[in-house]
Design an enzyme around this catalytic site. Structure first.
Site, mmCIF file in Angstrom:
data_model
loop_
_atom_site.group_PDB
_atom_site.id
_atom_site.type_symbol
_atom_site.label_atom_id
_atom_site.label_comp_id
_atom_site.label_asym_id
_atom_site.label_seq_id
_atom_site.Cartn_x
_atom_site.Cartn_y
_atom_site.Cartn_z
ATOM 1 N N ASP A 22 0.839 -1.208 0.000
ATOM 2 C CA ASP A 22 0.000 0.000 0.000
ATOM 3 C C ASP A 22 0.872 1.255 0.000
ATOM 4 O O ASP A 22 0.525 2.283 -0.588
ATOM 5 C CB ASP A 22 -0.923 0.000 1.234
ATOM 6 C CG ASP A 22 -2.253 0.715 0.996
ATOM 7 O OD1 ASP A 22 -2.407 1.362 -0.053
ATOM 8 O OD2 ASP A 22 -3.131 0.644 1.874
ATOM 9 N N CYS A 33 -4.135 5.274 -2.041
ATOM 10 C CA CYS A 33 -4.633 4.486 -3.162
ATOM 11 C C CYS A 33 -4.576 5.361 -4.397
ATOM 12 O O CYS A 33 -5.095 6.472 -4.393
ATOM 13 C CB CYS A 33 -6.069 4.023 -2.896
ATOM 14 S SG CYS A 33 -6.810 3.236 -4.334
ATOM 15 N N ASN A 43 -1.571 5.322 5.370
ATOM 16 C CA ASN A 43 -2.140 4.360 6.315
ATOM 17 C C ASN A 43 -1.807 4.812 7.734
ATOM 18 O O ASN A 43 -0.891 5.596 7.945
ATOM 19 C CB ASN A 43 -1.489 2.986 6.105
ATOM 20 C CG ASN A 43 -1.914 2.350 4.810
ATOM 21 O OD1 ASN A 43 -1.291 2.513 3.784
ATOM 22 N ND2 ASN A 43 -2.987 1.610 4.864
#
Ligand code: COA
Ligand code: ZN
Length: 333
Positions: free
Chosen positions: A24, A248, A257
């Site tokens: 991610d 994203c 995150n």
């Protein structure tokens, strides 16, 4: 109030932290992080005691060039016993590649929002479900467990609120199709504490056996609050990324995150058992800016741990003597 003791055993509660930075985090980076550096990063994360590491993604190299070295990364990392090395997989082709590369788990993605799913994966949710059901069938043949990450579980930047019943229905369909675990993803940082607590509780009632992970982004500063509220509601698995990297590419305004070392630091102070070595995490996080070529969101890397004490200022002795002299002068008067 958040309790750190298990209601069953009275022991410190174990909270499982799952690192998503190598996937991610790095998928967003414009500069290609050299394969050897990715491997060294994952090895450092393994040594630091994380329960699961999302090591890479078997996606189209045209779509995400940053992760075009997935096979080499998975082959060359040192696999620490007990650590689950999971990989993001968007389709059958990705699943075949991940199984060949001996991934411990496949992490599939679908959005709870029709609009986000169409924008991100170019399919309706029904089409995604049908395609991912084939991936689950393939993984079961190969005896590789599957986790399904449901994006926008707490809101969609284009549609707004998503009905929690819709989220739980998709989770239940994937559970019935054979997924071992479900991740509820707050893809763009729209989740808030009372909302996540409610959904975590409702999930447990509906799917008592599924492995539930919560995946928060810190876009609006609610990441740690959401983790603590989820723990209160009984959840024990969280995705996080070293340094707070992440986002994203298809989610407008998405930011990092929740930060692994910040969560470990906070949970250690509250006496939860994360199994992680904070010192090793901080050392690895401190190496990230050189790796990605920019500053990282982590506050702990900048401020240090709560009890990393600082020396008093250089003129401290002078001021102390003056203050003490005044005190004894005042006492004589
Ligand atoms: N691994 C390697 N190559 C893949 C692949 C995979 N898992 N999936 C698709 N491809 C390749 C195809 O071989 C094809 O290559 P070609 O043009 O050289 O023939 C090309 O990608 C397009 O394939 P297609 O089947 O038409 O897929 P698509 O263009 O509809 O792509 C996705 C759909 C989702 C697979 C692709 O866009 C992707 O991998 N995106 C990344 C999604 C992601 O990681 N998002 C971030 C997480 S939320
Ligand atoms: Zn995410």
């Amino acid at each position: 109030m958040t309790t750190n003791l298990s209601p069953w055993t009275g022991a410190r509660r174990r909270i499982f932290l799952q690192e998503v930075g190598p996937r991610d985090g790095l998928q967003m980076e414009s500069a290609f992080v050299p394969t050897a550096d990715k491997i060294a990063l994952i090895d450092a994360l393994s040594a630091a005691g994380l329960a699961k590491i999302e090591a890479t993604a078997f996606v189209s190299p045209q779509a995400i060039p940053a992760l075009r070295d997935a096979e080499v990364v998975l082959r060359e990392i040192v696999r620490a016993p007990g650590v689950v090395y999971t990989c993001l997989v968007p389709n059958l082709r990705g699943a075949e590649r991940a199984i060949d590369a001996r991934a411990d788990e496949l992490n599939l993605v679908m959005s709870c929002s029709e609009t986000h799913n169409l924008a991100n994966l170019r399919m309706t949710r029904a089409q995604s479900f049908a395609a991912l059901s084939e991936v689950i069938a393939l993984a079961r043949q190969a005896k590789v467990p599957v986790n399904v990450s449901l994006s926008c579980a707490f809101g969609c930047p284009m549609e707004g609120d998503i009905d929690p019943a819709v989220v739980l229905d998709w989770a239940a369909r994937f559970d019935a199709a054979g997924a071992r675990g479900i991740t509820l993803c707050d893809t763009t940082g729209m989740a808030f504490p009372t909302q996540v607590a409610q959904l975590a509780r409702d999930f447990r009632v509906r799917l008592p056996k599924a492995e539930l992970t919560l995946h928060f982004h810190n876009t609006r500063g609610m990441g740690l609050a959401n983790v603590l509220a989820s723990i209160d509601a009984g959840a024990d698995r969280f995705d996080a990324s070293l340094g707070g990297l992440g986002g994203c590419p298809y989610a407008p305004g998405a930011s990092g995150n929740v930060c692994t070392e910040e969560i470990v630091h906070a949970l250690a102070l509250m006496d939860f058992d994360t199994g992680c070595d904070l010192g090793l995490l901080l050392a690895a996080a401190a190496r990230l800016p050189a790796l990605v070529g920019h500053d990282i969101p982590s506050q702990i890397v900048k401020a240090g741990r709560r009890l990393d004490l600082h020396a008093p200022p250089a003129d401290f002795a002078h001021w102390r003597e003056r203050a003490l002299a005044r005190e004894s002068g005042a006492a004589r008067d």
